[in-house]
Write a protein that holds these residues in place. Structure first.
Motif, mmCIF file in Angstrom:
data_model
loop_
_atom_site.group_PDB
_atom_site.id
_atom_site.type_symbol
_atom_site.label_atom_id
_atom_site.label_comp_id
_atom_site.label_asym_id
_atom_site.label_seq_id
_atom_site.Cartn_x
_atom_site.Cartn_y
_atom_site.Cartn_z
ATOM 1 N N ASP A 1 -5.212 5.699 -2.166
ATOM 2 C CA ASP A 1 -5.248 4.298 -1.747
ATOM 3 C C ASP A 1 -4.845 3.353 -2.874
ATOM 4 N N VAL B 1 -2.312 0.866 -4.988
ATOM 5 C CA VAL B 1 -1.397 -0.166 -4.507
ATOM 6 C C VAL B 1 -0.513 -0.658 -5.648
ATOM 7 N N GLN C 1 0.946 -4.330 -6.844
ATOM 8 C CA GLN C 1 0.635 -5.718 -6.525
ATOM 9 C C GLN C 1 1.354 -6.694 -7.449
ATOM 10 N N GLY D 1 -0.646 4.943 0.475
ATOM 11 C CA GLY D 1 -0.934 4.952 -0.945
ATOM 12 C C GLY D 1 0.339 4.925 -1.768
ATOM 13 N N SER E 1 -7.612 0.674 -5.290
ATOM 14 C CA SER E 1 -8.055 -0.209 -4.214
ATOM 15 C C SER E 1 -9.295 -1.003 -4.598
ATOM 16 N N LYS F 1 0.803 -1.224 0.000
ATOM 17 C CA LYS F 1 0.000 0.000 0.000
ATOM 18 C C LYS F 1 0.833 1.271 0.000
#
Length: 631
Positions: free
Chosen positions: A184, A186, A188, A119, A148, A115
């Protein structure tokens, strides 16, 4: 300046209810002004290094908080179970890695997300990303920037062939065409669980960099450095600050643990409540100043921690040797032990160090009584080896200094004050010894005139800083350098406010405070010679200083520390100019600039008039301005 200008520029700090002021700037003579007067002070506070100017934007990527490390910055994707694993270290420095256990079905798209620092910034451009993985896997791994809610901004696919015997590093570039103001987002990693022969994979030291300044590997964020560079400062004081001293001797900033590949840097508990990864280390500071073309003011640890522990005499000798080793690493050629070590990291040519500050605020936290002896011990060692480096003592308090300072030594002084207190210090240096150079290493208006804490600079506080800076510039034959502090904050992660500028994890969030724009006005508009000025009014509420360049451009800096508009006429008898312009910072005195809501910035307008008849300008309440006169 004493002699020629002190009579002409004697300051009264009383605020007079003047409505108009006429200034006459002399073209003759003047005193040389320090070419380094305005600069920057940096330490990792307010997540200004990790999460700020350093380019790597994933939080807790090396779990360097040790037993205090958490998974708060991570989220499972596709039903995985995440844990911090101490049984599979990446290196002796990065001893904790992320264990990603597949769901019981051992199928589907799975993985994890980071995160960032409240953010992950999604900014159009090309990112670089990497991670280490251990565990048997053969197949594609997708690395994405995502919202998010699952919306994918962009993805890069990496072919991974890994084993359970060792960690292997993989990386790629990740082009992004969209900028997001969300807080927010991310980063990944996802993969096919069915292709993982083992029931889990270990990931270590994930990294994500937006564009870095000058394209440096492990570099600084280009957007942040460019915003800083717009000020026009000439030096950087680093690495602190309290973060140099450490809360304990063991947690001081140790240069030799901040060099080499990032996987070999253990990090340390910083002074400001959070762990530093030390990815922003010694070499990164040196590249920072080299790439910006500014001077180094490097602070060295002086045997004193903030808990009051002090090392003196023979016990200090190993730490003095450590300073000399650090200097050899920076300045030595490749025939020396530490110069060769620097070259092994890719920097063959030595760097340049012009200034070294011994310690930080040694007048505080129990450091004063022993500082004179510690300063002398460290000074003697550095000066014997590097006599051309200017040494700065970290306090101006004579109770803490040797009875006689060595020739050429400067002293540092710090001020965090209310606005009225800064105005009262306007003429502080007018009668200071011209044989005692001063470095104002930290200053800021940090509360209002009632004593209430200021979260973010407003125009009243910034105007008071401008009044003080006018006093510094008038005395810049002896006040050699000055730097506002702290420099930078991550808005929702700050321990100290106000700061010069800030950002969060949204695109376009870089925000200059009103003090940022005062610094920019003063640093970017400065002559090499301070000129004498006569006036029909005493100082207050209007304050001024005039300077000129060798090419004949004149700068007249003005501040109206008062509640009524003031008219100022500036004459330069005997001169002739082709253009005149006013750069003005004004607005609601109690308004602050905030992310995505910046309301107070400088405006530039042309001014009519002549050098003999004068140029008349209007200064609203608490305004700061520079009148620029060019041939």
């Amino acid at each position: 300046m004493k002699g020629l200008l002190s009579t002409l520029l004697f300051a009264s700090v009383a605020i007079h209810p003047a409505w108009s002021v006429t200034l006459s700037v002399s073209t003759a003579g003047g005193n040389a002004s320090s070419p380094l007067l305005y600069g920057y002070m940096f330490e990792d506070i307010n997540y200004s290094g990790d999460g700020g100017i350093h380019g790597q934007v994933l939080k807790d990527n090396g779990f360097q908080a040790g037993t205090a490390a958490t998974l708060n910055a991570y989220a499972a994707v596709g039903g995985t179970t995440l844990s911090i694993d101490t049984a599979n270290p990446l290196t002796t420095a990065i001893t904790r890695t992320l264990k990603v256990a597949n769901p019981s079905a051992n199928s589907g798209t799975v993985g994890f997300a980071n995160k960032g620092y409240n953010g992950v910034p999604v900014i159009a451009g090309t990112y670089t990303t990497s991670f280490w993985v251990k565990g048997t896997y053969s197949g594609n791994v997708a690395v994405s920037l995502a919202a998010s809610n699952g919306t994918i901004y962009n993805t890069v696919t990496i072919k991974v062939q890994s084993t359970s015997k060792q960690f292997t590093e993989f990386g790629a570039t990740l082009p992004v065409t969209y900028s997001s103001t969300a807080l927010d987002n991310v980063w990944q990693v996802t993969y096919d669980a069915a292709l993982a022969t083992d029931s889990s994979l270990n990931f270590a030291l994930p990294q994500l960099f937006p564009a870095t300044f000058k394209g440096r590997s492990n570099g600084l964020r280009a957007d942040v450095v460019n915003f800083l560079g717009d000020i026009g400062g000439t030096f950087l004081r680093w690495p602190g600050g309290n973060n140099l001293e450490g809360n304990t001797i063991a947690t001081r900033w140790a240069w030799n643990e901040t060099i080499g590949p990032v996987q070999n840097r253990p990090g340390h508990l910083g002074t400001w409540t959070y762990y530093n990864t030390d990815a922003l280390g010694l070499l990164e500071y040196l590249y920072w100043t080299q790439d910006m073309g500014i001077k180094n003011v490097m602070a060295v640890w002086a045997g004193h921690a903030l808990n009051g522990d002090v090392v003196t005499g023979a016990a200090l000798d190993p730490y003095v040797d450590d300073i000399l080793n650090e200097l050899e690493f920076i300045l030595g050629d490749t025939s020396t032990q530490y110069g060769a070590l620097r070259a092994s990291y890719g920097q063959v040519e030595p760097f340049t160090i012009d200034f070294i500050e011994i310690g930080n605020e040694e007048n505080l936290a129990g450091g004063c009584a022993s500082y004179a002896s510690r300063f002398t011990q460290i000074y003697n060692a550095i000066h014997a080896a590097y006599p051309d480096i200017t040494i700065i003592a970290s306090t101006t308090d004579t109770a803490c200094l040797p009875s006689t300072l060595p020739a050429g030594v400067w002293t540092d002084i710090h001020y965090y004050l209310q606005p009225n207190q800064f105005v009262k210090l306007f003429n502080e240096w007018d009668n200071w010894s011209r044989d005692w150079p001063i470095f104002v290493g930290e200053y800021a208006s940090t509360s209002d005139n009632s004593g209430a804490k200021t979260y973010w600079s407003d125009l009243i506080g910034s105007c008071s800083e401008a009044v003080y800076m006018i006093g510094l510039e008038r005395n810049s034959d002896i006040v050699k350098m000055a730097s506002f502090a702290p420099l930078l904050e991550h808005f929702d992660l700050a321990q100290w406010s106000p700061d010069l500028f800030g950002l969060d994890s949204s695109a376009g969030s870089l925000t200059g405070s009103t003090s940022y724009y005062v610094q920019k006005l003063f640093a970017s508009n400065k002559g090499s010679t301070i000129k004498a000025v006569t006036s029909d009014s005493a100082f207050g509420p209007v304050y001024w200083v005039a300077s000129a360049t060798d090419a004949g451009t004149y700068y007249v800096k003005l501040a109206n520390y008062g509640t009524t508009t003031q008219s100022v006429t500036v004459k330069v008898p005997g001169a002739s100019f082709g253009s005149a312009s006013l750069i003005l910072l004004s607005g609601n005195p109690t308004t602050s600039n905030y992310p995505h809501s910046v309301s107070i910035t400088p405006t530039t307008t042309s001014v009519s008039g002549s050098a003999s008849a004068g140029y008349t300008v209007s200064l609203p309440q608490y305004a700061v301005a520079v009148l620029v006169l060019k041939k």
